[in-house]
Each structure stands twice: as structure tokens, then as C-alpha cells.
Design a protein around this motif. Structure first.
Motif, PDB file in Angstrom:
ATOM      1  N   ALA A 284      -1.001  -2.284   2.503  1.00 11.65           N
ATOM      2  CA  ALA A 284      -1.611  -1.145   1.961  1.00 11.65           C
ATOM      3  C   ALA A 284      -0.999   0.011   2.887  1.00 11.65           C
ATOM      4  O   ALA A 284      -1.827   0.984   3.347  1.00 11.65           O
ATOM      5  N   SER A 286       2.302   2.599   3.196  1.00 10.54           N
ATOM      6  CA  SER A 286       3.677   2.902   2.952  1.00 10.54           C
ATOM      7  C   SER A 286       4.832   3.012   4.097  1.00 10.54           C
ATOM      8  O   SER A 286       5.713   2.683   4.261  1.00 10.54           O
ATOM      9  N   CYS A 360      -1.548  13.068   3.361  1.00 13.25           N
ATOM     10  CA  CYS A 360      -2.453  12.018   3.941  1.00 13.25           C
ATOM     11  C   CYS A 360      -1.009  11.033   4.482  1.00 13.25           C
ATOM     12  O   CYS A 360      -0.086  11.084   3.958  1.00 13.25           O
ATOM     13  N   GLY A 362       0.791   7.551   5.551  1.00  7.55           N
ATOM     14  CA  GLY A 362       1.118   6.466   4.730  1.00  7.55           C
ATOM     15  C   GLY A 362       0.540   5.051   5.524  1.00  7.55           C
ATOM     16  O   GLY A 362       1.155   4.062   5.909  1.00  7.55           O
ATOM     17  N   ILE A 363      -0.771   5.074   5.810  1.00  6.62           N
ATOM     18  CA  ILE A 363      -1.606   4.143   6.384  1.00  6.62           C
ATOM     19  C   ILE A 363      -2.514   3.804   5.589  1.00  6.62           C
ATOM     20  O   ILE A 363      -3.070   4.580   4.874  1.00  6.62           O
ATOM     21  N   PRO A 364      -3.328   2.535   5.924  1.00  6.50           N
ATOM     22  CA  PRO A 364      -4.300   2.151   5.042  1.00  6.50           C
ATOM     23  C   PRO A 364      -5.545   3.071   5.110  1.00  6.50           C
ATOM     24  O   PRO A 364      -6.109   3.553   6.308  1.00  6.50           O
ATOM     25  N   GLY A 365      -6.113   3.595   4.148  1.00  8.59           N
ATOM     26  CA  GLY A 365      -7.193   4.315   3.959  1.00  8.59           C
ATOM     27  C   GLY A 365      -7.156   5.975   4.095  1.00  8.59           C
ATOM     28  O   GLY A 365      -8.125   6.418   4.260  1.00  8.59           O
ATOM     29  N   GLY A 367      -5.697   7.902   2.157  1.00  7.62           N
ATOM     30  CA  GLY A 367      -5.950   8.575   1.102  1.00  7.62           C
ATOM     31  C   GLY A 367      -7.440   8.810   0.869  1.00  7.62           C
ATOM     32  O   GLY A 367      -7.873  10.084   0.264  1.00  7.62           O
ATOM     33  N   ASP A 400      -6.824   0.572  -2.432  1.00  6.67           N
ATOM     34  CA  ASP A 400      -5.378   0.886  -1.535  1.00  6.67           C
ATOM     35  C   ASP A 400      -4.410  -0.023  -1.641  1.00  6.67           C
ATOM     36  O   ASP A 400      -3.254   0.680  -1.735  1.00  6.67           O
ATOM     37  N   THR A 404      -1.036   1.694  -2.765  1.00 10.41           N
ATOM     38  CA  THR A 404       0.223   1.748  -1.957  1.00 10.41           C
ATOM     39  C   THR A 404       1.543   1.052  -2.745  1.00 10.41           C
ATOM     40  O   THR A 404       2.502   1.591  -2.583  1.00 10.41           O
TER      41      THR A 404
END
Ligand code: ASP
Length: 440
Positions: A284, A286, A360, A362-365, A367, A400, A404
Motif C-alpha cells: 500500500a 507507491s 499526498c 506515496g505512503i499507506p494512508g 490519501g 489503500d 495503490t
């Protein structure tokens, strides 16, 4: 053969080559479902540990990789005019794909109306402990859009490096790389230095990929164990709309886009980047997937010159899956709380989703945090905002993982189209999956 069949076969070939990662995802889902109904603290701890080892290792190479890739990419293009041309094309292509995502998200949410009647459900399911932290996060997001853009200019790049703030890092490195390209031959020592850094980080990526299957397994299992599958029954309409939107992006928008702007076969491209798609789903993130995205593209025919420049930017700025989710989620809450969805409001939501998604990380959560930018102007009461937001948090991870995968796939679609336009694709390699070099 029908295009969709070709894509499925290509994905199948990609999966066959990487059956261990695919197996990791499937086993992770099954174990996660089991753990949801039979929780075990020990197993959860082990899974979290293994997943974190994989994520941290892969994150470890992201900053050196992004910095070296952008510097080599830009200095190898050299000429300002050509760079400007790539840059413009990149923004145009990312813009087209993200606009398609928000239009599809808005259309599906307005057609299927997933939020109607969901207010009570949201009140019951928005966990109280999440609500408290959400209220704090919302307060932090109150700043206006100009302040967000101001934050992209690092007053101290080393601070951004130390804290891993990707957008300011990229802004600094872009300016630095363009300056290096301008100064001519004196840049050789620095460029050679970064060529070595790039080669070494790609080698480390190869090694880390040995852990991809257990890592993706552990991450998927611990994510699924936290939400189980009952969640799919309770808010099935919301998830259905999202899922349908993502499928339309993957199987309609990207193929049409590639057909229109390039000669790239979407089936071959998906086969080439299958590992990156699966790792994107598992992590999750990018950014964490970026080393692998670059490896897949470069080892399978897309030139280093294009991918080293376009992919790092895409992993941070191009978030069409996130934009689609943000549009659907905001319309969902508006429907749940009876906010009239006038056409002007829908357009506002869609435009803000394009901005919020590209700001945002590119890491989990990430967005879900920037969604506050859209929600703040919606006329919801503070209680509704907090409950709605907290509710979205409770189903965060599953969405997520899906968005992703979409974000990373579209990065590769855009890079392939630009490489095609610039004659920077080795089609003999890309169109010949049997000859693909293994990663790891
Ligand atoms: N996790 C997403 C990504 O890394 C960003 C998001 O939270 O939407 O692409």
C-alpha cells in the motif's frame, strides 16, 4: 482475441513468473480471514514484524534511489528544450489519467448512490478512539491550499531528507539536477557518483526482492486480519463502487490511453510490471514500490533515460487511484448526510480531489489525510466530519491496497507512453515476456 482476454493472459503470465508473490497475497488473505475470527497475539506480532522488515528494507533505498534516478535522468537528457517537452507531456498524461479517474468516481457514486441511508451505519461503526485522533488530524489540515504548496519548497532540504518528505525532496532534487545539467562538464564527478549510487541501490532492490513473497504475505495477512471479510457485506455498495471504478481504470481507461497515445500493448506492459503491481497491493505504498517499478520498467525495455525521470515523480504526484477514492468517499459522505449534490459541488469535489491526491505522499494512508482538504469545504457539521472521517479510517487499509495498485500501474502506463513517443522502448524485449530478466 479480445483485449480483455489478452490482458488477463498477460497478467496470468506475469503471475506465473512471480507465482510466489501472488501465492503470498492469496495465502495472506486466507490467513488474515482466519486470524480475524481466531485472533492470536503471537502470530500477529510475528506477521507485523516480518511485514515491517520488508517495508523498512525497501523504504531504506527509496531516497537514494529517487535522488540518483532524477539526477541521472535529467543530466542525461541534458538539453533544456527536451526536458521541458518531457515535463509537459508528463503533466499532460498524468492530468488526463487523473481526470478520467475523478470523472469515473463521480459518475459511479452518483449512479449507485452508495451513501444513501448510510448515516446510522457510519455512526455505529466510526470507532470512538479513531474519532479523537481524526479530530486532531483534521485540525492540522485546516491550512489553505497555498500553504500546502508553500510546504513543497524545502527551506532546509536536509530536514526534508531526514524526515522523508518526498515532495520537497523531489522539488529540491529537480532544481539541483537541472542546475547540474546546465553547468556542463564540471558535473561529471557528481553525476558519476550518483550513477554508482543508482547501480548499488538497484542491486539492493534485487536482494530485497527475495523477501517479497513472505513480506507481502505478512502485510496482507495482518491487514486482512484487522478488517475481516464481514466488512464487505456491511458496506458492500461503497466498496463495490470503488472496486468497479478501479477496474474501469485498469481495464478500460489505461488500454484506451495506450492505444490513443502510443503503440504499447497494455497486455505486454502489465506482464512486464506484474511484480510491481503485486508489491504495490501488498505494501500500500507507491514510494516503497518505486525501486521495483523502476526495475521492472528498465529491465523489460523502457529506457533508463525516461523511467528514471518520470517514475519517481509519478510515484509522488500521480495518484489517480487515490483521486478516485477521494471523489467516491466524499460523495458517499455527502449522500449519507443529505448534502445536496449540485453539479457545481460535484465539480468542486472532483477538482479538489485532483489537487488533494497529488499532494499526498506515496505512503499507506496518506490519501485519507489529504481528503480533509475536500471535506472541509462541504458544509458538514464538525460532528459529521469527524464521524465520517473516522468511518473511512476503519475501512482504510483494504481500499489503500487497491488504490495503490492503481496508482503504481498508471505510473507505468504513463512512462510507457512517453517512452514510446520518444522512441525509447525496446519493443523486442517488452513484447517478449519469455525473455524477461528476473528481478532478484
Ligand atoms: N497509499 C497510496 C500510495 O502510496 C497513497 C494513498 O494513501 O492513497 O500510492
Amino acid at each position: 482475441m479480445k483485449l480483455h482476454m489478452q490482458i488477463l493472459i498477460a497478467l496470468g503470465l506475469g503471475i506465473k513468473r512471480n507465482w510466489h508473490i501472488f501465492f503470498g497475497i492469496i495465502a495472506g488473505i486466507l490467513v488474515g480471514i482466519f486470524l480475524h475470527s481466531h485472533p492470536s497475539a503471537l502470530v500477529s506480532t510475528i506477521l507485523t514484524f516480518v511485514g515491517q522488515v520488508f517495508i523498512r528494507l525497501i523504504q531504506m533505498v527509496v531516497i537514494p534511489l529517487v535522488v540518483s534516478a532524477i539526477i541521472i535522468g535529467i543530466t542525461s537528457v541534458g538539453d533544456n528544450k527536451q526536458l521541458g517537452k518531457f515535463g509537459k507531456k508528463m503533466v499532460l498524461y498524468y492530468g488526463i489519467i487523473t481526470s478520467a479517474a475523478v470523472i469515473i468516481g463521480a459518475a459511479l457514486a452518483l449512479i449507485f448512490k452508495p451513501g444513501i441511508g448510510a448515516a446510522n451505519y457510519i455512526a455505529e461503526n466510526a470507532a470512538a478512539e479513531v474519532q479523537a485522533s481524526v479530530a486532531t488530524a483534521m485540525a492540522q489540515q485546516q491550512g489553505n491550499i497555498l500553504n500546502i504548496f508553500l510546504g513543497f519548497i524545502p527551506s532546509n532540504p536536509f530536514h526534508s531528507f531526514a524526515y522523508g518528505d518526498m515532495v520537497p525532496i523531489i522539488v529540491f532534487v529537480l532544481i539541483f539536477a537541472v542546475a547540474l545539467a546546465k553547468v556542463g562538464d564540471v558535473n561529471r564527478p557528481i553525476v558519476s557518483f550518483f550513477e554508482s549510487v543508482f547501480a548499488a541501490t538497484m542491486k539492493i532492490t534485487d536482494w530485497i526482492m527475495f523477501l517479497a513473497a513472505p513480506g507481502v504475505f505478512a502485510l496482507t495477512a495482518s491487514a486482512v486480519s484487522s478488517f475481516g471479510i464481514d466488512i464487505f457485506a456491511s458496506i458492500s455498495k461503497y466498496l463495490f463502487v470503488l472496486f468497479l471504478g478501479f477496474l474501469i481504470q485498469l481495464f478500460v481507461v489505461y488500454p484506451l490511453f495506450l492505444k490513443f497515445f502510443s503503440k504499447v500493448s497494455v497486455a505486454m506492459l502489465y506482464s512486464a510490471v506484474a511484480e510491481a503491481m503485486m508489491v504495490a497491493f501488498g505494501t500500500a505504498s507507491s514510494s516503497a514500490t518505486l525501486p521495483l517499478t523502476i526495475a521492472c520498467c528498465e529491465k523489460r525495455g523502457i529506457s533508463h533515460k525516461i523511467s528514471s525521470f518520470v517514475l519517481p515523480l509519478g510515484a509522488t504526484l500521480n495518484m489517480d487511484g487515490t483521486a478516485l477514492l477521494q471523489t467516491v468517499a466524499v460523495i458517499f459522505l455527502a449522500q449519507a448526510y443529505g448534502v445536496p449534490l449540485e453539479p457545481f459541488l460535484v465539480i468542486q469535489i472532483a477538482l479538489l480531489a485532483i489537487v488533494a491526491s497529488s499532494t499526498c505522499a506515496g505512503i499507506p494512508g496518506a490519501g485519507l489525510i489529504t481528503i480533509a482538504l475536500i471535506l472541509n469545504g462541504m458544509g458538514l457539521s464538525p460532528e459529521q466530519l469527524v464521524a465520517g472521517f473516522a468511518f473511512l479510517f476503519t475501512i482504510e487499509r483494504v481500499t489503500d491496497m487497491m488504490r495503490t495498485l492503481v496508482n503504481v500501474t498508471s505510473d507505468t502506463v504513463v512512462v510507457a507512453a512517453i517512452a514510446d513517443n520518444e522512441n525509447e522502448i525496446n519493443y523486442d524485449l517488452l513484447n517478449n515476456p519469455q525473455s524477461y530478466e528476473e528481478i532478484a
